[in-house]
Design an enzyme around this catalytic site. Structure first.
Site, PDB file in Angstrom:
ATOM      1  N   GLY A   9       0.840  -1.194   0.000  1.00 41.06           N
ATOM      2  CA  GLY A   9       0.000   0.000   0.000  1.00 41.06           C
ATOM      3  C   GLY A   9       0.873   1.241   0.000  1.00 41.06           C
ATOM      4  O   GLY A   9       2.070   1.170   0.300  1.00 41.06           O
ATOM      5  N   GLY A  10       0.280   2.383  -0.313  1.00 39.72           N
ATOM      6  CA  GLY A  10       1.029   3.634  -0.353  1.00 39.72           C
ATOM      7  C   GLY A  10       1.388   4.130   1.037  1.00 39.72           C
ATOM      8  O   GLY A  10       0.892   3.615   2.047  1.00 39.72           O
ATOM      9  N   SER A  11       2.230   5.131   1.073  1.00 41.99           N
ATOM     10  CA  SER A  11       2.610   5.779   2.322  1.00 41.99           C
ATOM     11  C   SER A  11       1.357   6.317   3.035  1.00 41.99           C
ATOM     12  O   SER A  11       0.454   6.840   2.394  1.00 41.99           O
ATOM     13  CB  SER A  11       3.564   6.930   2.001  1.00 41.99           C
ATOM     14  OG  SER A  11       3.999   7.572   3.162  1.00 41.99           O
ATOM     15  N   SER A  12       1.290   6.159   4.356  1.00 40.72           N
ATOM     16  CA  SER A  12       0.174   6.619   5.181  1.00 40.72           C
ATOM     17  C   SER A  12      -1.151   5.915   4.866  1.00 40.72           C
ATOM     18  O   SER A  12      -2.217   6.425   5.203  1.00 40.72           O
ATOM     19  CB  SER A  12      -0.020   8.150   5.084  1.00 40.72           C
ATOM     20  OG  SER A  12       1.061   8.808   5.714  1.00 40.72           O
ATOM     21  N   GLY A  14      -1.757   3.071   6.194  1.00 44.37           N
ATOM     22  CA  GLY A  14      -2.062   2.379   7.450  1.00 44.37           C
ATOM     23  C   GLY A  14      -1.496   0.970   7.552  1.00 44.37           C
ATOM     24  O   GLY A  14      -1.920   0.193   8.406  1.00 44.37           O
ATOM     25  N   LYS A  15      -0.492   0.647   6.734  1.00 40.80           N
ATOM     26  CA  LYS A  15       0.080  -0.708   6.750  1.00 40.80           C
ATOM     27  C   LYS A  15       0.712  -1.072   8.099  1.00 40.80           C
ATOM     28  O   LYS A  15       0.466  -2.152   8.618  1.00 40.80           O
ATOM     29  CB  LYS A  15       1.162  -0.843   5.664  1.00 40.80           C
ATOM     30  CG  LYS A  15       0.671  -0.698   4.249  1.00 40.80           C
ATOM     31  CD  LYS A  15       1.784  -0.885   3.250  1.00 40.80           C
ATOM     32  CE  LYS A  15       2.963   0.041   3.470  1.00 40.80           C
ATOM     33  NZ  LYS A  15       2.646   1.479   3.310  1.00 40.80           N
ATOM     34  N   SER A  16       1.539  -0.180   8.639  1.00 36.98           N
ATOM     35  CA  SER A  16       2.275  -0.501   9.872  1.00 36.98           C
ATOM     36  C   SER A  16       1.333  -0.826  11.028  1.00 36.98           C
ATOM     37  O   SER A  16       1.605  -1.734  11.819  1.00 36.98           O
ATOM     38  CB  SER A  16       3.178   0.658  10.284  1.00 36.98           C
ATOM     39  OG  SER A  16       3.998   1.032   9.223  1.00 36.98           O
ATOM     40  N   ASP A  36      10.599  -0.134   5.279  1.00 39.98           N
ATOM     41  CA  ASP A  36      11.222   0.736   6.282  1.00 39.98           C
ATOM     42  C   ASP A  36      12.442   0.070   6.912  1.00 39.98           C
ATOM     43  O   ASP A  36      13.440   0.739   7.192  1.00 39.98           O
ATOM     44  CB  ASP A  36      10.214   1.101   7.378  1.00 39.98           C
ATOM     45  CG  ASP A  36       9.200   2.126   6.889  1.00 39.98           C
ATOM     46  OD1 ASP A  36       9.365   2.646   5.773  1.00 39.98           O
ATOM     47  OD2 ASP A  36       8.246   2.403   7.628  1.00 39.98           O
TER      48      ASP A  36
END
Lengths: 176, 176, 176, 176
Positions: A9-12, A14-16, A36
């Site tokens: 998924g893209g940055s921000s 909510g993957k983490s 990361d």
């Protein structure tokens, strides 16, 4: 048995948060590794050079040749961890869309993988980027659709209106 | 002119995200200070002792006498910053409910303040606590209602279904 | 009674380590506040704009008008904390040399202050900057001498060959 | 060609700083991976349980069975990265002394490795632990000698009186 879960998924998007919830709800211990981790492992000068990664003023990310070489070894290594018995959640940003997925597919060809797309409305992701305060403005918007181009999933979740924990539970239900 | 915005809410209710969005949408520069700033400024041994703050296994936070003394000076200092012309967003956790608010009201008696309650459904906040991964489990649930007891607000926002940016815009509309 | 200790030194001179050691060895609790606290409290856009602070490619730091305004209120507030009874260690980078010190002297005119210069050989500080990995290259070298120009101290320590803990003990011996 | 550099030393002995300096002075890009990367990748509940790692009040670290299983897969994976062409600096804490080294030796049997011991006087490391402020007190002292028991090195560096950059240069001179 599902050995690897790849979240893209893209940055921000909510993957983490989903990864940490997955580690809490899945039975047994899972390692969490991702883009990361790789970027943190790179030399400082490669994080801001033509050979490594570069952040354009509009948030676009450009990846160079030396980055690609280290990334290939990284992917081979993560695949080896899975083959050695670790269950791994991989948190990825497929800047190259289908090409990026192919690199992982090749390395994980003999491993059971669950491919998960993490979507988030571009405007909502841009707002969360401001709320986080530690990301370069524009990455969320520029990556929101780009990273999903041509990528095939077993399952997609959308964090626009769903909590990370609910997305994690939906994913966990597909893990065998 | 509104000189200080005090946001009060439990752990993982989404205050910090709202603060960063407020700094982005409000006209002019605002300083962001809060409980986390104060705790970071404390000596390490005070963060884990009877004299300072203690985190019970269930996430409850207990505050000691030396913490209270430093906190009183801290509140006086933040009020002085506002009086010296800085506009400040204060991000607080009123563990003592109305008593905590009174300490700030006294210090800010001659300053125009916007009091904002930040609510979040207890179960949702507990899920976000897992997703963040850097908080002691149980704090979100134990503080969700506790911190609002007897506290008076000009405005309340609820992050259960609203984005940080939308909450920030709603708050900004009340800033004169 | 010494109410405030002001440590002034360039980036990567070792101030933060000394501050944490001071908090451990000094009797009673001391608050640790400084330039980093202020910068973290600023809006994100002020950290990279003409109105705020700017990091030149060679590590030089340029401070704008809006930064100065918030800083003045910040200094007044820290002084008020000391007057309200808190003992405070201030960790500063006097980019303006004697002018920067004068701002603090004015605000703290009625408070007992211990002024401490933290020196570090420029080449050694530059090496530590690389070892830390989280600072812009060049800040250590460009600030090493600059920040001490015209500044008057009660005491100077040099971290080139001395440990943070030893420097802290030397400073603590001057605190009454 | 040296493919892997393994640095072994106790907590607060200065390994991470040496690693970042090595990445800056070695020709070509090197990945930096280590115990901290692995611990960060573990589920939160494994970081504080009998199955994972536990921090005793005196700073001793106890490692459980599930941690060992994931660690074995991790080591296999890092070895695979080296075999796939990446040059890697591994930053390790051999809590099991010679046994810990054997695990890496087995995995890296066909890879050229430079084994480096990072020493630091126990009292100095304990002081730096206080100065860092983010480590559990006592780890530095309890690990200072323990981690070197029975371990064989190509080279040892001592950070008690030497800068990270100087240690990195000494190590780099042994890399072929």
């Amino acid at each position: 048995m599902t050995q690897v879960i790849v979240l893209n998924g893209g940055s921000s998007s909510g993957k983490s948060g989903i990864v940490r919830c997955l580690q809490a709800v899945l039975p047994g211990p899972w390692l969490a590794l991702g883009t990361d981790t790789l970027v943190d492992a790179m030399p400082a000068d490669l994080r801001a050079s033509d050979a490594g990664i570069e952040f354009a003023p509009d948030g676009e990310v450009i990846v160079g040749a030396e980055f690609r070489t280290l990334e290939a070894a990284w992917i081979a290594g993560v695949a080896a961890m899975a083959r050695a018995g670790a269950r791994v959640v991989v948190d990825e940003v497929f800047l190259g869309g289908a090409d990026s997925q192919r690199r992982w597919q090749t390395a994980l060809h003999d491993v059971r993988v669950l491919w998960v797309g993490v979507r988030c409305d571009s405007a909502v992701a841009a707002g969360r980027e401001v709320a986080r305060g530690d990301r370069i403005t524009g990455m969320a918007a520029s990556q929101a659709d780009l990273v999903h181009r041509g990528v095939a999933y077993d399952l997609e979740v959308d964090t626009t209106h769903a909590e990370a924990m609910d997305c994690a539970r939906a994913i966990a239900a597909h893990v065998s």
